[in-house]
Design an enzyme around this catalytic site. Structure first.
Site, PDB file in Angstrom:
ATOM      1  N   PRO A  46      21.929  12.616  12.867  1.00 22.10           N
ATOM      2  CA  PRO A  46      21.252  13.640  12.195  1.00 22.10           C
ATOM      3  C   PRO A  46      21.257  14.978  12.943  1.00 22.10           C
ATOM      4  CG  PRO A  46      19.641  12.079  13.031  1.00 22.10           C
ATOM      5  CD  PRO A  46      21.028  11.685  13.328  1.00 22.10           C
ATOM      6  N   ASN A  47      21.557  15.751  12.102  1.00 18.23           N
ATOM      7  CA  ASN A  47      21.580  17.563  12.544  1.00 18.23           C
ATOM      8  C   ASN A  47      22.732  18.147  13.038  1.00 18.23           C
ATOM      9  OD1 ASN A  47      18.934  17.985  10.862  1.00 18.23           O
ATOM     10  ND2 ASN A  47      17.940  17.005  12.540  1.00 18.23           N
TER      11      ASN A  47
ATOM     12  N   ARG B 191      21.509  25.458  14.040  1.00 21.38           N
ATOM     13  CA  ARG B 191      20.207  25.097  14.267  1.00 21.38           C
ATOM     14  C   ARG B 191      20.135  25.349  15.926  1.00 21.38           C
ATOM     15  NH1 ARG B 191      19.973  19.217  16.491  1.00 21.38           N
ATOM     16  NH2 ARG B 191      17.630  19.136  16.893  1.00 21.38           N
TER      17      ARG B 191
ATOM     18  N   TYR C 238      22.270  24.249  21.643  1.00 21.65           N
ATOM     19  CA  TYR C 238      23.450  23.730  20.874  1.00 21.65           C
ATOM     20  C   TYR C 238      24.489  24.615  20.878  1.00 21.65           C
ATOM     21  CZ  TYR C 238      19.879  20.198  19.901  1.00 21.65           C
ATOM     22  OH  TYR C 238      19.101  19.103  19.943  1.00 21.65           O
TER      23      TYR C 238
ATOM     24  N   ASN D 246      26.727  10.237  19.342  1.00 14.71           N
ATOM     25  CA  ASN D 246      25.522  11.174  19.604  1.00 14.71           C
ATOM     26  C   ASN D 246      24.535  10.871  18.520  1.00 14.71           C
ATOM     27  OD1 ASN D 246      23.736  13.270  19.688  1.00 14.71           O
ATOM     28  ND2 ASN D 246      25.028  14.681  20.150  1.00 14.71           N
TER      29      ASN D 246
ATOM     30  N   ALA E 166      18.518  12.573  17.143  1.00 14.78           N
ATOM     31  CA  ALA E 166      17.055  12.347  17.195  1.00 14.78           C
ATOM     32  C   ALA E 166      16.792  10.568  17.384  1.00 14.78           C
ATOM     33  CB  ALA E 166      16.263  12.915  16.183  1.00 14.78           C
TER      34      ALA E 166
ATOM     35  N   GLU F  71      27.494   7.287  25.111  1.00 18.02           N
ATOM     36  CA  GLU F  71      26.441   8.071  24.446  1.00 18.02           C
ATOM     37  C   GLU F  71      26.754   9.526  25.053  1.00 18.02           C
ATOM     38  OE1 GLU F  71      22.371   6.388  23.563  1.00 18.02           O
ATOM     39  OE2 GLU F  71      21.827   8.233  25.156  1.00 18.02           O
TER      40      GLU F  71
ATOM     41  N   HIS G 284      25.244  13.672  24.739  1.00 18.34           N
ATOM     42  CA  HIS G 284      24.049  14.589  23.978  1.00 18.34           C
ATOM     43  C   HIS G 284      24.717  15.823  24.671  1.00 18.34           C
ATOM     44  CE1 HIS G 284      21.366  11.543  22.827  1.00 18.34           C
ATOM     45  NE2 HIS G 284      21.661  10.859  23.784  1.00 18.34           N
TER      46      HIS G 284
ATOM     47  N   ARG H   4      14.480  18.557  28.376  1.00 10.71           N
ATOM     48  CA  ARG H   4      13.860  18.838  27.486  1.00 10.71           C
ATOM     49  C   ARG H   4      12.315  18.510  27.257  1.00 10.71           C
ATOM     50  NH1 ARG H   4      17.573  19.021  22.668  1.00 10.71           N
ATOM     51  NH2 ARG H   4      16.023  20.504  21.820  1.00 10.71           N
TER      52      ARG H   4
END
Length: 142
Positions: free
Chosen positions: A9-10, A17, A22, A74, A77, A98, A100, A107
Site C-alpha cells: 500500500p501507498n 507522500r 520516501y 516491500n 504498512a 524484504e 523498506h 521511525r
C-alpha cells in the site's frame, strides 16, 4: 532468472507522500530503475503493486506456479500486522528479500516490528530506492 517485486500500500504514491521520508522520485522512476537493472543483469523482473492485502496474497500464491525464482517485497504498512501475507510468503521455498525505503527502526515505534521478516531470507532498510537494486544483487548471489 525470473524475479518478482511486490510493493504494498501507498508505494504507488512515491514522490507524492511524505517526501522527506520516501524522497521525491515517483513510482514510475522506481519501476524504471528496477527494469534497467534487470536488463543489465539479463534477468526477468515482474513488478506488482497493490493497496489490497488479498491481491498481494494472490500474487504471492501465483508466484508458486509461474516460475518465480526470487521475491523482493516491500509490504508497506502490512509489514507490521499482516500475518496473512506472512503465511503466504512462508509457503514458498524461493529466497525472499524484504525491502523498506526508510529505516523502519528509526521511525515510529509501531514500525519497528516486521511480522513478515522472519519468513524472509533477508531485510534491507533505510537505503532508499537503491535498496531494491541491492536486493536484486542479493538474489542473484543466492
Amino acid at each position: 532468472m525470473k524475479l518478482l517485486v511486490i510493493n504494498g500500500p501507498n508505494l504507488n504514491f512515491l514522490g507524492i507522500r511524505e517526501k522527506s521520508v520516501y524522497g521525491t522520485e515517483d513510482y514510475g522512476y522506481l519501476k524504471s530503475l528496477i527494469q534497467e537493472k534487470a536488463i543489465k543483469e539479463n534477468i526477468t523482473v515482474d513488478i506488482f503493486q497493490s493497496n489490497s492485502e488479498g491481491n498481494i496474497i494472490d500474487r504471492i500464491q501465483e508466484a508458486y506456479y509461474d516460475g518465480t525464482q526470487g521475491i523482493i517485497i516491500n509490504p508497506g504498512a502490512f509489514t507490521h500486522y499482516s500475518y496473512a501475507i506472512r503465511d503466504a510468503l512462508a509457503s514458498l521455498t524461493v529466497p525472499i528479500i524484504e525491502v523498506h525505503i526508510s529505516n523502519i527502526h528509526k521511525r515510529e515505534e509501531f514500525r519497528h516490528n516486521s511480522v513478515t521478516a522472519p519468513v524472509c531470507t533477508g531485510q534491507i532498510v533505510g537505503l532508499g530506492l537503491k535498496g531494491y537494486l541491492f536486493a536484486i544483487d542479493a538474489l542473484l548471489s543466492q
